[in-house]
Design a protein around this motif. Structure first.
Motif, PDB file in Angstrom:
ATOM      1  N   LEU A   1      -5.682  -6.714  -1.931  1.00  0.00           N
ATOM      2  CA  LEU A   1      -5.332  -8.008  -1.125  1.00  0.00           C
ATOM      3  C   LEU A   1      -5.844  -9.272  -2.332  1.00  0.00           C
ATOM      4  O   LEU A   1      -5.987 -10.265  -2.038  1.00  0.00           O
ATOM      5  CB  LEU A   1      -6.306  -8.076  -0.200  1.00  0.00           C
ATOM      6  CG  LEU A   1      -6.212  -9.457   0.843  1.00  0.00           C
ATOM      7  CD1 LEU A   1      -4.971  -9.033   1.495  1.00  0.00           C
ATOM      8  CD2 LEU A   1      -7.270  -9.409   1.860  1.00  0.00           C
TER       9      LEU A   1
ATOM     10  N   SER B   1      -4.221  -7.985   6.078  1.00  0.00           N
ATOM     11  CA  SER B   1      -5.369  -8.073   5.998  1.00  0.00           C
ATOM     12  C   SER B   1      -6.046  -8.485   7.394  1.00  0.00           C
ATOM     13  O   SER B   1      -5.195  -8.994   8.343  1.00  0.00           O
ATOM     14  CB  SER B   1      -5.872  -9.257   4.965  1.00  0.00           C
ATOM     15  OG  SER B   1      -5.460 -10.504   5.430  1.00  0.00           O
TER      16      SER B   1
ATOM     17  N   GLN C   1      -0.841  -5.829  -1.165  1.00  0.00           N
ATOM     18  CA  GLN C   1      -1.147  -6.123   0.362  1.00  0.00           C
ATOM     19  C   GLN C   1      -0.551  -7.474   0.522  1.00  0.00           C
ATOM     20  O   GLN C   1      -0.582  -7.849   1.560  1.00  0.00           O
ATOM     21  CB  GLN C   1      -2.527  -5.922   0.680  1.00  0.00           C
ATOM     22  CG  GLN C   1      -2.870  -4.608   0.693  1.00  0.00           C
ATOM     23  CD  GLN C   1      -4.710  -4.417   1.017  1.00  0.00           C
ATOM     24  OE1 GLN C   1      -5.480  -4.205   0.206  1.00  0.00           O
ATOM     25  NE2 GLN C   1      -4.915  -4.831   2.440  1.00  0.00           N
ATOM     26  N   THR C   2      -0.204  -8.278  -0.398  1.00  0.00           N
ATOM     27  CA  THR C   2      -0.076  -9.650  -0.092  1.00  0.00           C
ATOM     28  C   THR C   2       1.127 -10.236  -1.091  1.00  0.00           C
ATOM     29  O   THR C   2       0.635 -11.071  -2.072  1.00  0.00           O
ATOM     30  CB  THR C   2      -1.069 -10.519  -0.050  1.00  0.00           C
ATOM     31  OG1 THR C   2      -1.048 -11.899  -0.231  1.00  0.00           O
ATOM     32  CG2 THR C   2      -2.211 -10.254  -1.418  1.00  0.00           C
TER      33      THR C   2
ATOM     34  N   LYS D   1      -0.698 -11.882   4.832  1.00  0.00           N
ATOM     35  CA  LYS D   1      -1.338 -10.931   4.238  1.00  0.00           C
ATOM     36  C   LYS D   1      -1.377  -9.467   5.112  1.00  0.00           C
ATOM     37  O   LYS D   1      -1.552  -9.773   6.309  1.00  0.00           O
ATOM     38  CB  LYS D   1      -2.562 -11.266   3.814  1.00  0.00           C
ATOM     39  CG  LYS D   1      -2.297 -12.387   2.765  1.00  0.00           C
ATOM     40  CD  LYS D   1      -4.021 -13.058   2.485  1.00  0.00           C
ATOM     41  CE  LYS D   1      -3.912 -14.315   1.669  1.00  0.00           C
ATOM     42  NZ  LYS D   1      -3.547 -15.447   2.207  1.00  0.00           N
TER      43      LYS D   1
ATOM     44  N   ALA E   1     -12.543  -8.250  -0.805  1.00  0.00           N
ATOM     45  CA  ALA E   1     -12.351  -8.065   0.638  1.00  0.00           C
ATOM     46  C   ALA E   1     -12.342  -6.482   0.564  1.00  0.00           C
ATOM     47  O   ALA E   1     -11.721  -5.583  -0.354  1.00  0.00           O
ATOM     48  CB  ALA E   1     -10.758  -8.538   0.636  1.00  0.00           C
TER      49      ALA E   1
ATOM     50  N   GLY F   1      -8.023  -3.595   1.247  1.00  0.00           N
ATOM     51  CA  GLY F   1      -8.436  -5.217   0.836  1.00  0.00           C
ATOM     52  C   GLY F   1      -8.529  -5.047  -0.562  1.00  0.00           C
ATOM     53  O   GLY F   1      -8.675  -6.217  -1.038  1.00  0.00           O
TER      54      GLY F   1
ATOM     55  N   ARG G   1     -11.967  -3.913   3.907  1.00  0.00           N
ATOM     56  CA  ARG G   1     -12.091  -3.409   5.724  1.00  0.00           C
ATOM     57  C   ARG G   1     -13.380  -3.880   6.168  1.00  0.00           C
ATOM     58  O   ARG G   1     -14.517  -3.252   6.218  1.00  0.00           O
ATOM     59  CB  ARG G   1     -11.934  -1.813   5.337  1.00  0.00           C
ATOM     60  CG  ARG G   1     -11.158  -1.503   6.722  1.00  0.00           C
ATOM     61  CD  ARG G   1     -11.049   0.140   6.572  1.00  0.00           C
ATOM     62  NE  ARG G   1      -9.840   0.533   7.655  1.00  0.00           N
ATOM     63  CZ  ARG G   1      -9.326   1.774   7.927  1.00  0.00           C
ATOM     64  NH1 ARG G   1      -9.599   2.715   6.655  1.00  0.00           N
ATOM     65  NH2 ARG G   1      -8.718   2.012   8.679  1.00  0.00           N
TER      66      ARG G   1
END
Ligand SMILES: Cc1cc2nc3c(=O)[nH]c(=O)nc-3n(C[C@H](O)[C@H](O)[C@H](O)COP(=O)(O)OP(=O)(O)OC[C@H]3O[C@@H](n4cnc5c(N)ncnc54)[C@H](O)[C@@H]3O)c2cc1C
Ligand code: FES
Ligand code: FES
Lengths: 291, 934
Positions: B423, B699, B388-389, B697, B529, B420, B531
């Motif tokens: 992440l 996120s 995600q990042t 990100k 992390a 998440g 959601r």
């Protein structure tokens, strides 16, 4: 008989039952049917380090047929085949169990015999087959034998099958045409769920509307699903309405559930009592034509 | 199950040798692998058909579903030998002559694929059904899809798509220029997800890549020593290399700057079960064949502190030396005077709540590869990974390898769900260290149990709340205290500890608030992390008490919330005065008819049930939420660039990582309207740390708001440059016709212009946005977020009093999203969030070592989902692109409390421990009947 070990990488796929039995007589092959219990136990691990005997192409093991004594469910019959087979109404409980096994993919691959041989306490096929009074037919090069299902499954992952034997069929005795059955599964979600408790009842009424024959079994509340034969005998001769008055907690003795991630023991025992009443009620209603 | 075999084949299979002949997608294929090889592996590895996905290798997720002689089976648990002479159909076999079939078209049109990892399984399961039943009922569709899990969509759009095949017009009408924002544009990355072409983390790797097997701790806390690795290698010569702690240049990482508390490979002691201690490299099958018991590791297990209560009171027994009392971080928001306010309150309620570890259960386990490439005479590390990042991965990997940032390139794969979980750092440094050490490409795919044991979860929480109001039902005070079990390492624990107190008041105007949190280290699974960053857990506690307070005041639950709803002009608990776009009151207004109807319907049902002796009861319940968009105070800028090429096409350099939420569709929609061209003229370069600018990100529900603004500003910048080039007025219309740019009355032939960079851009617009915030003081006063999303959800449930089971019948979800840039995708986010909220409420509980698989860890299936009705409220956010805010996390936050509220309405039982599994609910029902508290 002599004991030898099969070569680790070997994979047999016989088409003749005699070849399959000869192989098992020769070495302790692991039997592979639908594989739905075999593979999940090997995530991240090799699958070719044991000798496998794939029985799915053995012609004599497939399909459901009528026999003189009742019905014969070949060992490689899948749950989908049970669902699709034109069977009498007394098999409705077994069909409902078949529809509750995993999801459609598991039903297309998983076999009835595999479910019994795997002998999970939560095997959904066991209560309906116990309630129907099924037997298991085992074969080896030495011959065949039949065992009542309740004597075949001995405990959690334990069966009476010897290493050289193959389960070749599940035999269901004939029931009167008017006999009916039910199955209820209690799980935390709708599909792909292992039962917290499940049960099945079968009942045949006589012309006077009295119970002529019945069966009741509850699973996931003991090391192997339990069949309540004494209760079944006690109910014979009563109408369904009377039968309910007869029911007592002692009738379900032997249930000894455990605590696990699916539910507490205390919950299971209580749910089992409720469920036993409900499966009987449903089978009675069906038999009386009320449902 | 009986299939005649071609002569000759049998003996080969019997001997366990040679090849297996079958038909795949209508063509003959020969497989050269061991007979019991899993079909899914053979399809992917031998035939390169990576459209078939593997989520569990255990039959539990259905991602691997293919057709075998027309019937759906899980290819991960099917022996290839059983397919000999038979016909296998995979997702690659669906489209004919490059044209999507009707089922695929329906999936595209109705947004049935989000991350797309379950899509192959869904399509194949549905194909089986439709082949025998062209116009199935919804129940038949559910039965057919019951064995395929989807974690993104909540299933509703998938079911709609399958139902639509029979009747609907499935043609797509792309929006015209200036109409992209607000349109239901089909996913621009949809086709590759529907044909199996998309490459996820496990779908691509360089030839000769070594497999990395990570050996992990079986103990929650232990010292260990590694034995003689050379001797181990002599015994298992298939091992081509090792990685140990000694091979890691900087053996620590964390998503946060401090504390960098987690080692890539543990050095002498482990702090949780599943921690990485040793890496083995070699050919995959040979490496996984080494028995776990043979690993040369000696363990000295220690007493593990698995619960926060114990960790907090274990004086002197520190999990990390730097964290006294085993507290990672404390969060604090204090406004007004709580102590003075409670004695004055007309009504006060107070309660304790607990929630459990929740697993992300994305269907794609972590996967990727790393390779060392030489570029400009320098060695660089290239990492292909599901993330995600990408930008953070690059920094973290460079740090671990002690390399300058520009020596690392992260090329994200398609990502099969994140929520998440991705992440965080998982495979990245392990792959990097191994590839860097061995100078060979190295790949990994986590097994499902490995993924579940080793990667972060939702924080378990213990929360106590006290809430008071005056006679009129106006809230006066809240006292909130929450402990969050962050497990063995920090991960995003600090974010949770900081975000929760800011949100604790809920979307209500409250003059007196004290909200204190702690993130506590334990020797349990890492929590990070997921959601909502702790807000869903807090919302369960506070919304339950809102219901009770409403009841004490004798005010309807909706009305009570409406009276207290925070509105533009009101100050939050942080003292932030909301300027605009605070649409909770509108959300509640939207639900009024459904609320009245649901209460009436459940009352009628229960009346009938009591009369007939039925043991089913129905109830309706409500919950509201708010959610700050973007990072809490910390800067979280995005940069986007967009260029015009001589071909007359526009290229958006889109670094906003797509994770199924739709950034590869929404960013072009926004850019198209800002530039004034149809979205069909826009091509994209997807996120790649060498090719795109840092868009932060994926996120905190930030991409639409933050990167959307950057995309808008970039397109506006390009437009300005092009109009300048054409010498026309700033408000002139702009069109691209073939290779000509038409601005106002002037026409420029693009072929005649000189590119400004080697990529061929004739002009490049750039946009940057960083949401304005003000740091919080010691009492948490400041401006933590530039904007908030709001929502209210209404749940209708049916409870079985005998079994304690809950069927959620219907959820009405009203969400203030500012502006729905793409309503289909907004609905998709809401449906998916509700599915996860339902799981959190009723079934999901990760217990290390017990529910490390998708067999025992239960997430909702298609049969567990209620009908969902969405109400999109568009109270425009002036700071957002075209008024848009975010919706990714907000969708999940109010679902669990709404379901609990409905359970309480149905039965009188207040749920205080999530999940409310049947056994727990039954125990609570019994206690309630007996007049006890449980
Ligand atoms: C996702 C998933 C969900 C599931 N859900 C359910 C469920 O809801 N309810 C349920 O009851 N089960 C469930 N199962 C378990 C499984 O599908 C069933 O037990 C199935 O019926 C097993 O049949 P099989 O042919 O696949 O067995 P296999 O895996 O092939 O074999 C199972 C075991 O039995 C032995 N065996 C098989 N056939 C014979 C034979 N003829 N003679 C001697 N030994 C034999 C094998 O050696 C092996 O030990 C699930 C499995 C999965 C993967
Ligand atoms: S990968 Fe086959 S079911 Fe999950
Ligand atoms: S779209 Fe179904 S899992 Fe992501």
């Amino acid at each position: 008989m002599h004991i030898s070990t099969a070569p680790a990488a070997s994979y047999l796929q016989p088409t003749a039952l005699s070849d399959a039995l000869a192989a098992l007589a020769d070495a302790p092959y692991v039997v592979l049917a639908g594989g739905t219990d075999f593979y999940p136990g090997r995530v991240g691990k090799p699958v070719d380090d044991v000798a496998l005997l794939d029985i799915t192409r053995v012609a004599d093991l497939s399909g459901i047929s009528r026999t003189a004594e009742g019905w014969r469910i070949g060992a490689t019959t899948t749950w989908s085949e049970v669902i699709e087979a034109p069977l009498p109404a007394v098999f409705d409980g077994l069909k409902a169990a078949a529809r509750a096994v995993g999801g459609a993919q598991i039903q297309n691959s998983g076999t009835v015999a595999g479910n019994l041989c795997n002998a999970s306490p939560a095997a959904d096929g066991v209560p309906p087959l116990l309630a129907l009074g099924a037997e298991v037919e085992l074969a080896s090069t030495l011959g065949t034998r039949r065992l009542p299902l309740s004597q075949f499954i001995l405990g959690n992952r334990k069966t009476a099958r010897a290493a050289h034997e193959l389960v070749i069929a599940v035999l269901v005795p004939a029931w009167p045409e008017a006999a009916r059955s039910s199955f209820i599964k209690l799980g935390t979600r709708k599909y792909l769920v292992i039962s917290i408790v499940m049960g099945s009842a079968v009942v045949a009424l006589d012309k006077a509307g009295r119970i002529a024959r019945c069966g009741l079994a509850i699973g996931a509340c003991s090391a192997a699903a339990l069949s309540f034969d004494a209760l079944a005998r006690k109910l014979v001769g009563h109408t369904p309405a009377e039968a309910f008055k007869q029911l007592a907690a002692e009738d379900l003795q032997g249930l000894a559930p455990i605590n696990d991630v699916r539910g507490s023991a205390a919950y299971r025992i209580e749910a089992a009592f409720t469920l036993a009443g409900q499966v009987l009620a449903r089978a009675f209603e069906q038999a009386e034509g009320k449902a | 199950m009986n299939h005649p075999l071609e002569p000759g084949l049998k003996s080969l299979a019997e001997a366990g040798l040679g090849s297996i002949a079958l038909t795949v997608n209508g063509r003959p294929a020969l497989l050269n692998c061991a007979p019991p090889t899993r079909l899914a592996h053979a399809l992917r590895d031998e035939l390169g058909l990576t459209g078939t996905k593997i989520g569990c290798d255990a039959g539990d997720c259905g991602a691997c579903t293919v057709l075998l002689d027309g019937k759906q089976v899980c290819s991960c648990i099917t022996a290839v030998a059983q397919c000999a002479g038979r016909e296998v159909t995979t997702i690659e076999g669906l489209a004919q002559d490059g044209k999507l079939n009707r089922l695929q078209q329906a999936f595209l049109k109705y947004g049935a694929a989000q991350c797309g990892i379950c899509t192959p399984g869904m399509l194949m399961a549905a194909s089986d059904l439709l082949a025998g039943n062209a116009a199935p009922t919804q129940a038949e569709v559910e039965d057919a899809l019951g064995g395929v899990l989807c974690r993104c969509t909540g299933y509703q759009k998938i079911v709609e798509s399958v139902l639509a095949v029979a009747h609907d017009d499935l043609t797509l009408e792309p929006p015209t220029a200036g109409r992209a924002v607000g349109s239901r544009l089909a996913r621009l990355d949809g086709v590759s997800k529907l044909t199996g072409a998309e490459k996820y983390g496990a779908d691509e790797y360089p030839a000769g890549a070594l497999w990395l097997r990570v050996v992990r701790s079986p103990h929650a806390r232990a010292g260990f020593t590694l034995g003689d690795l050379d001797a181990f290698r002599r015994k298992y010569p298939q091992i081509e290399g090792f990685i140990t702690a000694a091979d890691v240049p900087e053996n620590s990482f964390c998503v946060f700057p401090v504390p960098k508390d987690q080692p890539v490979l543990a050095d002498g002691h482990v702090r949780f079960r599943g921690e990485a201690v040793l890496g083995l490299l070699g050919e995959r099958d040979a490496i996984i064949a080494i028995p776990e018991a043979e690993m040369p590791i000696t363990w000295q297990p220690r007493h593990a502190l698995t619960e926060p209560e114990e960790a907090l009171t274990a004086t002197g027994d520190l999990i990390h030396d730097f964290a006294p009392e085993n507290v990672l971080c404390r969060g604090r928001v204090v406004k007004g005077d709580v102590q003075a306010a409670f004695p004055m309150a007309a009504h006060v309620v107070e309660e304790n709540f607990r929630t459990s570890y929740v697993e992300h259960a994305y269907i794609e386990p972590e996967a990727g590869y790393a390779e060392v490439v030489s570029q400009g005479g320098q060695e660089r590390l290239r990492l292909f990974v599901c993330t995600q990042t990408p930008y953070m991965d690059k920094e973290e990997v460079a740090r671990v390898l002690k390399l300058p940032h520009d020596r690392v390139r992260v090329v994200p794969s398609a990502i099969g769900g994140g929520f998440g979980g991705k992440l965080d750092i998982s495979v990245q440094p392990l792959l990097a260290v191994a590839a860097w050490k061995l100078k060979r490409p190295v790949r990994i795919v986590y097994t499902r149990p490995e993924s579940m044991a080793s990667t972060p979860k939702r924080h378990p929480s213990r929360i106590r709340v006290r809430l008071g109001c005056d006679k009129e039902g106006k809230l006066t005070a809240m006292d909130f205290a929450g402990d969050f079990n962050t497990g063995a390492y920090a991960s995003w624990g600090s974010t949770v500890a900081n975000r929760v107190p800011i949100h604790a008041s809920g979307p209500y105007a409250l003059p007196n608030v004290r909200a204190l949190t702690r993130a506590v280290y334990t020797n349990n699974a890492i929590a990070g992390a997921f959601r909502g960053f702790g807000v869903p857990q807090a919302c369960i506690a506070t919304e339950t008490l809102m219901d009770e307070l409403a009841e004490k005041c004798g005010i309807d639950a909706l009305e009570f919330r409406y009276r207290n709803a925070i509105r533009a002009g009101d100050a939050t608990a942080c003292g932030q005065v909301l300027q605009a776009s605070a649409g909770l009151d509108q959300c509640l207004d939207a639900l009024r008819p459904a609320w009245a109807g649901a209460k009436e319907a459940s009352a009628a049902f229960n009346g009938q049930a009591i009369r007939s002796g039925s043991r089913k009861r129905r109830g309706a319940g409500l919950a509201c939420m708010w959610y700050g968009i973007g990072n809490t105070v910390i800067a979280n800028p995005s940069t986007m660039t967009i260029g015009l090429r001589a071909s007359g096409r526009v290229v958006l350099y889109n670094g906003a990582q797509e994770i199924g939420q739709g950034t590869y569709t929404i960013m072009p929609q926004i850019a198209a309207d800002a530039l004034g061209v149809p979205v069909s003229l826009i091509d994209q370069v997807h996120s790649d740390t060498d090719l795109t600018e840092d868009a932060g990100k994926s996120s905190a529900s930030r991409q639409t708001f933050v990167s959307g603004n950057a995309a808008k500003f970039a397109a506006e910048d390009l437009r300005r440059q092009l109009l300048q080039l054409a010498g026309t007025a700033a408000d002139a219309t702009l069109r691209l016709e073939g290779t000509a740019l038409i601005a106002g009355t002037s026409r420029i032939d693009l072929q005649g212009l000189t590119p400004i960079n080697e990529r061929g851009d004739l002009a490049l617009g750039s946009g940057y946005f960083n949401p304005p915030t003000v740091p919080l003081d010691a009492d948490g006063q400041g401006v933590p977020y530039a904007t908030f999303a709001f929502a209210a959800q209404l749940a209708e449930v049916e409870v079985d009093l005998d079994y304690g089971t809950v069927k959620v019948l219907h959820i009405h979800a009203a969400h203030d999203v500012g502006r729905a840039v793409n309503p289909t995708q907004v609905e998709g986010q809401i449906h998916g969030g509700i599915a996860q909220g339902l799981g959190l409420a009723l079934m999901e509980e990760y217990i290390s070592g017990k529910t490390d698989n998708l067999h025992d860890y239960l997430i909702p299936t298609v049969g567990d989902m209620p009908r969902i009705t969405t109400y999109l409220i568009e109270d425009a956010e002036p700071l957002g692109p075209y008024g848009a805010k975010g919706v990714g996390e907000p969708a999940l936050v109010p679902t669990a409390p709404a379901i609990y509220s409905a359970i309480r309405a149905a039965t009188g039982v207040r749920v205080r421990l999530a999940p409310a599994t049947p056994d727990r609910l039954k125990a609570a029902l019994k206690a309630h009947e007996a007049g006890q508290r449980l």
